[in-house]
Write an enzyme that holds these catalytic residues in place. Structure first.
Site, PDB file in Angstrom:
ATOM      1  N   CYS A  60      14.647   6.324   6.739  1.00  0.00           N
ATOM      2  CA  CYS A  60      13.735   6.991   5.810  1.00  0.00           C
ATOM      3  C   CYS A  60      12.542   7.489   6.621  1.00  0.00           C
ATOM      4  CB  CYS A  60      13.323   6.062   4.666  1.00  0.00           C
ATOM      5  SG  CYS A  60      12.283   4.663   5.130  1.00  0.00           S
ATOM      6  N   ARG A  66      12.178   2.399   1.747  1.00  0.00           N
ATOM      7  CA  ARG A  66      13.565   2.654   1.362  1.00  0.00           C
ATOM      8  C   ARG A  66      14.590   2.145   2.362  1.00  0.00           C
ATOM      9  NH1 ARG A  66      12.868   8.957   0.618  1.00  0.00           N
ATOM     10  NH2 ARG A  66      11.476   8.505   2.384  1.00  0.00           N
ATOM     11  N   ASP A 179      10.731   8.493  -2.515  1.00  0.00           N
ATOM     12  CA  ASP A 179       9.856   7.611  -1.740  1.00  0.00           C
ATOM     13  C   ASP A 179       8.871   6.941  -2.705  1.00  0.00           C
ATOM     14  OD1 ASP A 179       8.188   6.340   0.029  1.00  0.00           O
ATOM     15  OD2 ASP A 179       7.939   8.085   1.341  1.00  0.00           O
TER      16      ASP A 179
END
Length: 207
Positions: A60, A66, A179
């Site tokens: 990520c 994440r 996100d």
């Protein structure tokens, strides 16, 4: 006669010392060679074991929300199926500003509430990861573009996958993993649910 015997005895001593020293030197050399051969054999076996495993990297932006969550979810699913010895699992970020940090406290809190413990420390994605991993799974298109730019070959680009490819119930609403860094508490729980679903399908494909 005594002098001749003494000279002979000294000669025998010198010869014996020479032979013993040569034997000890040869024994040392053989031990050294055997040690290095055994060490190389152990390293070769280790490399073979690693190469026989399926190696997956989740990516990520900062590697604090994440991707470490995906890493831990996927790891737990792997172990629940008894496949722990078959996988190497890691995560990284395209941004190095959080290098060495634990996951975001909000992500860790949400993870804990769902039975996960995040201990991974952030690290930046590097070009050598293409050599170290068979599959690189990114969370959104921005991650995909940044990782692709670092790929040395076309074959390495083929190793890059999007997590959205494994969505089922979320496929109609999302084409990326959002996100949660700039979102509220609910955003972190949403990401966990999305990753749990996607990792299940991903493991089905790889197992």
């Amino acid at each position: 006669i005594l002098e001749a015997f003494a000279s002979f005895f000294v000669g025998v001593q010198i010869f014996a010392t020479f032979v013993v020293s040569k034997w000890l030197k040869m024994d040392f050399l053989l031990s050294f060679v055997n040690h290095n051969v055994n060490r190389q054999n152990r390293q070769n076996c280790k490399n073979m074991n690693i190469n026989n495993k399926k190696r997956i990297l989740f990516v990520c932006l900062g590697n604090i929300c994440r991707s470490p969550m995906a890493e831990e979810i996927f790891r737990q699913k792997v172990f629940k199926r008894g496949l722990g010895e078959e996988f190497v699992i890691d995560s990284a970020g395209t941004y190095s500003g959080h290098a060495g940090e634990l996951a975001d406290p909000r992500m860790r809190e949400a993870a804990h509430c769902r039975g996960y413990c995040l201990t991974h420390r952030s690290r930046p994605f590097r070009a050598s990861d293409f050599e170290d991993f068979d599959r690189i799974v990114v969370m959104d298109d921005s991650n995909y573009e940044r990782v692709t730019r670092l790929a040395p070959t076309r074959e390495d680009i083929d190793k890059i996958y999007r997590m959205r490819d494994y969505f089922t119930t979320y496929a109609d609403r999302y084409d990326y993993v959002p996100d949660p860094y700039y979102e509220g508490r609910e955003g972190f729980y949403l990401v966990i649910e999305m990753l749990e679903e996607a990792c299940e399908k991903l493991l089905d494909e790889m197992a």
